[in-house]
Design an enzyme around this catalytic site. Structure first.
Site, PDB file in Angstrom:
ATOM      1  N   SER A 175      48.370  56.878   7.481  1.00  0.00           N
ATOM      2  CA  SER A 175      48.182  57.757   5.710  1.00  0.00           C
ATOM      3  C   SER A 175      48.423  59.116   6.331  1.00  0.00           C
ATOM      4  O   SER A 175      46.344  58.988   6.622  1.00  0.00           O
ATOM      5  CB  SER A 175      48.595  56.510   4.834  1.00  0.00           C
ATOM      6  OG  SER A 175      48.028  57.226   4.284  1.00  0.00           O
ATOM      7  N   LYS A 223      53.097  58.427   7.435  1.00  0.00           N
ATOM      8  CA  LYS A 223      53.628  58.870   6.294  1.00  0.00           C
ATOM      9  C   LYS A 223      52.690  59.645   6.002  1.00  0.00           C
ATOM     10  O   LYS A 223      50.893  60.326   5.779  1.00  0.00           O
ATOM     11  CB  LYS A 223      52.600  57.738   5.345  1.00  0.00           C
ATOM     12  CG  LYS A 223      52.626  57.743   3.921  1.00  0.00           C
ATOM     13  CD  LYS A 223      52.132  56.165   3.143  1.00  0.00           C
ATOM     14  CE  LYS A 223      51.250  56.456   2.302  1.00  0.00           C
ATOM     15  NZ  LYS A 223      51.334  54.566   1.442  1.00  0.00           N
ATOM     16  N   LYS A 243      51.513  62.392   2.921  1.00  0.00           N
ATOM     17  CA  LYS A 243      51.302  62.413   1.394  1.00  0.00           C
ATOM     18  C   LYS A 243      51.623  63.781   0.545  1.00  0.00           C
ATOM     19  O   LYS A 243      51.081  64.335   1.076  1.00  0.00           O
ATOM     20  CB  LYS A 243      49.643  62.417   1.059  1.00  0.00           C
ATOM     21  CG  LYS A 243      48.669  61.231   1.235  1.00  0.00           C
ATOM     22  CD  LYS A 243      48.986  59.940   0.531  1.00  0.00           C
ATOM     23  CE  LYS A 243      48.220  58.605   0.732  1.00  0.00           C
ATOM     24  NZ  LYS A 243      48.626  57.550  -0.069  1.00  0.00           N
ATOM     25  N   ASP A 249      54.780  59.883   0.097  1.00  0.00           N
ATOM     26  CA  ASP A 249      53.671  59.312  -0.621  1.00  0.00           C
ATOM     27  C   ASP A 249      53.330  60.037  -1.809  1.00  0.00           C
ATOM     28  O   ASP A 249      52.718  61.094  -1.770  1.00  0.00           O
ATOM     29  CB  ASP A 249      52.660  58.510   0.137  1.00  0.00           C
ATOM     30  CG  ASP A 249      52.366  57.481  -1.130  1.00  0.00           C
ATOM     31  OD1 ASP A 249      52.861  57.897  -2.257  1.00  0.00           O
ATOM     32  OD2 ASP A 249      51.631  56.885  -0.727  1.00  0.00           O
ATOM     33  N   GLU A 251      58.078  57.230  -0.896  1.00  0.00           N
ATOM     34  CA  GLU A 251      56.621  56.656  -2.186  1.00  0.00           C
ATOM     35  C   GLU A 251      57.124  56.801  -3.281  1.00  0.00           C
ATOM     36  O   GLU A 251      55.729  58.181  -3.194  1.00  0.00           O
ATOM     37  CB  GLU A 251      56.100  55.700  -1.059  1.00  0.00           C
ATOM     38  CG  GLU A 251      55.323  54.882  -1.384  1.00  0.00           C
ATOM     39  CD  GLU A 251      54.102  54.263  -0.367  1.00  0.00           C
ATOM     40  OE1 GLU A 251      53.684  54.534   0.564  1.00  0.00           O
ATOM     41  OE2 GLU A 251      52.840  53.574  -0.648  1.00  0.00           O
ATOM     42  N   ASP A 290      54.735  51.810  -4.762  1.00  0.00           N
ATOM     43  CA  ASP A 290      53.625  50.827  -4.864  1.00  0.00           C
ATOM     44  C   ASP A 290      52.891  51.223  -6.303  1.00  0.00           C
ATOM     45  O   ASP A 290      53.150  49.553  -6.318  1.00  0.00           O
ATOM     46  CB  ASP A 290      52.572  52.386  -3.496  1.00  0.00           C
ATOM     47  CG  ASP A 290      51.381  51.918  -3.803  1.00  0.00           C
ATOM     48  OD1 ASP A 290      51.024  50.834  -4.625  1.00  0.00           O
ATOM     49  OD2 ASP A 290      50.222  52.834  -2.844  1.00  0.00           O
ATOM     50  N   LYS A 298      50.470  45.521  -1.459  1.00  0.00           N
ATOM     51  CA  LYS A 298      49.390  45.737  -0.660  1.00  0.00           C
ATOM     52  C   LYS A 298      49.034  44.710  -1.985  1.00  0.00           C
ATOM     53  O   LYS A 298      48.788  44.379  -2.891  1.00  0.00           O
ATOM     54  CB  LYS A 298      48.482  47.122  -1.738  1.00  0.00           C
ATOM     55  CG  LYS A 298      49.380  48.275  -1.249  1.00  0.00           C
ATOM     56  CD  LYS A 298      48.069  49.276  -2.047  1.00  0.00           C
ATOM     57  CE  LYS A 298      48.810  51.016  -1.058  1.00  0.00           C
ATOM     58  NZ  LYS A 298      48.627  52.143  -1.543  1.00  0.00           N
ATOM     59  N   GLY A 322      47.378  49.811   2.559  1.00  0.00           N
ATOM     60  CA  GLY A 322      46.115  49.563   2.440  1.00  0.00           C
ATOM     61  C   GLY A 322      45.417  50.399   1.489  1.00  0.00           C
ATOM     62  O   GLY A 322      45.959  51.494   0.189  1.00  0.00           O
TER      63      GLY A 322
HETATM   64  O1  OSB Z   1      49.400  54.893  -2.001  1.00  0.00           O
HETATM   65  O2  OSB Z   1      49.410  54.041  -0.332  1.00  0.00           O
HETATM   66  C1  OSB Z   1      48.136  54.662  -1.243  1.00  0.00           C
HETATM   67  C2  OSB Z   1      44.542  54.832   0.071  1.00  0.00           C
HETATM   68  C3  OSB Z   1      44.018  55.182  -0.986  1.00  0.00           C
HETATM   69  C4  OSB Z   1      45.275  55.004  -2.468  1.00  0.00           C
HETATM   70  C5  OSB Z   1      46.519  55.171  -2.499  1.00  0.00           C
HETATM   71  C6  OSB Z   1      46.840  54.948  -1.210  1.00  0.00           C
HETATM   72  C7  OSB Z   1      46.449  54.482   0.164  1.00  0.00           C
HETATM   73  C8  OSB Z   1      46.831  55.252   1.479  1.00  0.00           C
HETATM   74  C9  OSB Z   1      45.917  54.504   2.239  1.00  0.00           C
HETATM   75  O3  OSB Z   1      47.784  55.500   1.746  1.00  0.00           O
HETATM   76  C10 OSB Z   1      46.098  53.668   3.651  1.00  0.00           C
HETATM   77  C11 OSB Z   1      45.124  52.987   4.405  1.00  0.00           C
HETATM   78  O4  OSB Z   1      44.354  51.867   3.629  1.00  0.00           O
HETATM   79  O5  OSB Z   1      45.663  53.276   5.254  1.00  0.00           O
HETATM   80 MG    MG Z   2      51.124  54.634  -1.762  1.00  0.00          MG
END
Ligand code: OSB
Ligand code: MG
Length: 384
Positions: A151, A177, A179, A204, A229, A254, A278, A306
């Site tokens: 990510s 992924k 952001k 995401d 996402e 999510d 999660k 995660g």
């Molecule tokens: O939206 O998936 C998310 C981390 C903090 C808050 C939200 C998200 C995330 C990640 C981290 O994308 C992914 C990871 O823990 O490897």
């Molecule tokens: Mg997310």
């Protein structure tokens, strides 16, 4: 945990006598910061639960809270409050017939999902160690390796992002992924797809888009992304359903997937076609299994996300990801990519085939390095 329950599932029966529970607040320096539409994480504060059975068996769990209630209502301070004032006092000193019974003890309490998760995990770890069976087998996992994606937070430039993706792909990560936020979306993803035409790529939005703005959605839909996402706020289920109805690209839930009942309702409304499970956001192993089981029955693909957990939290995520419904790559980048020192030793890593091995050790799956946990501890509280 929500009172709404899925079809009953067999859970392990092993007597747990919670002799003492310690809650530890940790300050973990991060080696790289992580930027999403919700903000930037540069120092991770996390809450660790150490539960001890009357027979001396120790179980560890993690409540990976955020500093501010932006991703969800759960925060680091809220986790501390809920564990030390509400949850642990309710269960410490008592005897239970298994982890599901511990989760049931506080099922009437609303919210505090990440606190509940840390406590439930510590209890699952005790059950697993007492039985000498890894969590993976206790929950009915079938896979031995979890295909893993990385990510990527929002970077200063697209060039920086492309260079990091290149490095991660070389290490084996099999899906990426990206952001996104307004101003860092269509152009970025177009360049990523052009540079890595065969790599599965997803975006995401972390709720950063206003459903009333036109947004980049129709153009993004042309890029053949694996999924988009959570583009809209968690409770914008009607708007998510409207967007999903006009896109070919699946929307993945999510921030909307806060309990089993809400996740099922969102799916029935058509707010998405994929779920990011999660476990910490859902409030523990038990509600995560419920979402998995329902999605498997209804052919909704799921994958494990995660919250920048240390190896303690990742051990449970890996075990849960071994269930048959987890058909898409996980966000499971090795904790060593975030933290100079993980709390487990040895820590885990990605293999050349793009998978991470599901731990076979009973307990959280890894050896917890208690000396290191103490090294980063800023505050501790104990039930007795
Ligand atoms: O939206 O998936 C998310 C981390 C903090 C808050 C939200 C998200 C995330 C990640 C981290 O994308 C992914 C990871 O823990 O490897
Ligand atoms: Mg997310």
């Amino acid at each position: 945990m929500s009172r709404t329950t899925a079809r009953a599932r067999t859970t392990p029966k092993v007597q747990i006598r919670l002799a003492s529970v310690e809650v530890l607040a940790l300050d973990l320096p991060m080696i790289t910061s992580f930027k999403t539409a919700h903000g930037t994480t540069t120092k991770k504060r996390t809450v660790i639960v150490r539960a001890e059975d009357a027979d001396g068996t120790v179980g560890w769990g993690e409540s990976p809270g955020m500093d501010l209630p932006i991703y969800s209502a759960d925060t680091y301070d809220g986790n501390w409050y809920a564990l030390t004032r509400l949850l642990v006092p309710l269960v410490a000193g008592k005897t239970f017939a298994g982890p599901a019974e511990v989760a049931a003890a506080y099922a009437g309490y609303q919210g505090y999902n990440m606190a509940k998760h840390g406590l439930e995990c510590a209890v699952w770890a005790i059950a697993s160690s007492k039985l000498g069976v890894p969590i993976k087998d206790l929950v009915g996992g079938v896979k031995t390796g979890i295909p893993t994606g990385e990510s990527f937070g929002i970077k200063p430039t697209v060039k920086d992002l492309l260079a990091e993706i290149d490095q991660r792909v070389a290490q084996g990560f099999c899906r990426i992924k990206v952001k996104i936020e307004p101003g860092w979306d269509l152009d970025v993803l177009t360049q990523v797809k052009a540079a890595f035409p065969t790599l599965p790529v997803m975006a995401d939005g972390n709720t950063g888009y206003d459903p009333h703005d036109s947004g980049p959605w129709d153009a993004l839909d042309e890029l053949g992304l694996l999924m988009i996402e959570q583009p809209f706020p968690g409770d914008a289920l009607v708007e998510l359903a409207e967007l999903q109805s006009r896109l070919r690209t699946p929307i993945c839930l999510d921030e909307s997937a806060l309990t089993f009942g809400l996740t099922r309702a969102a799916l029935k409304l058509g707010a998405g076609r994929i779920v990011n499970i999660k476990p910490a956001r859902l409030g523990g192993v038990t509600p995560s299994l419920a979402v998995h089981d329902w999605c498997l029955e209804h052919e909704v693909p799921v994958w494990c996300g995660g919250l920048l957990e240390t190896g303690i939290g990742r051990g449970f995520n890996l075990a849960i990801s071994s269930l048959p419904g987890f058909t898409l790559p996980a966000d499971m980048s090795p904790s060593r990519l975030f933290y100079a020192e993980d709390l487990v030793e040895p820590t885990f890593d990605i293999r050349k085939d793009g998978t991470i091995a599901v731990p076979e050790l009973p307990g959280c799956g890894f050896n917890v390095d208690e000396r290191r946990v103490r090294k980063y501890q800023s505050e501790t509280w104990r039930s007795t």
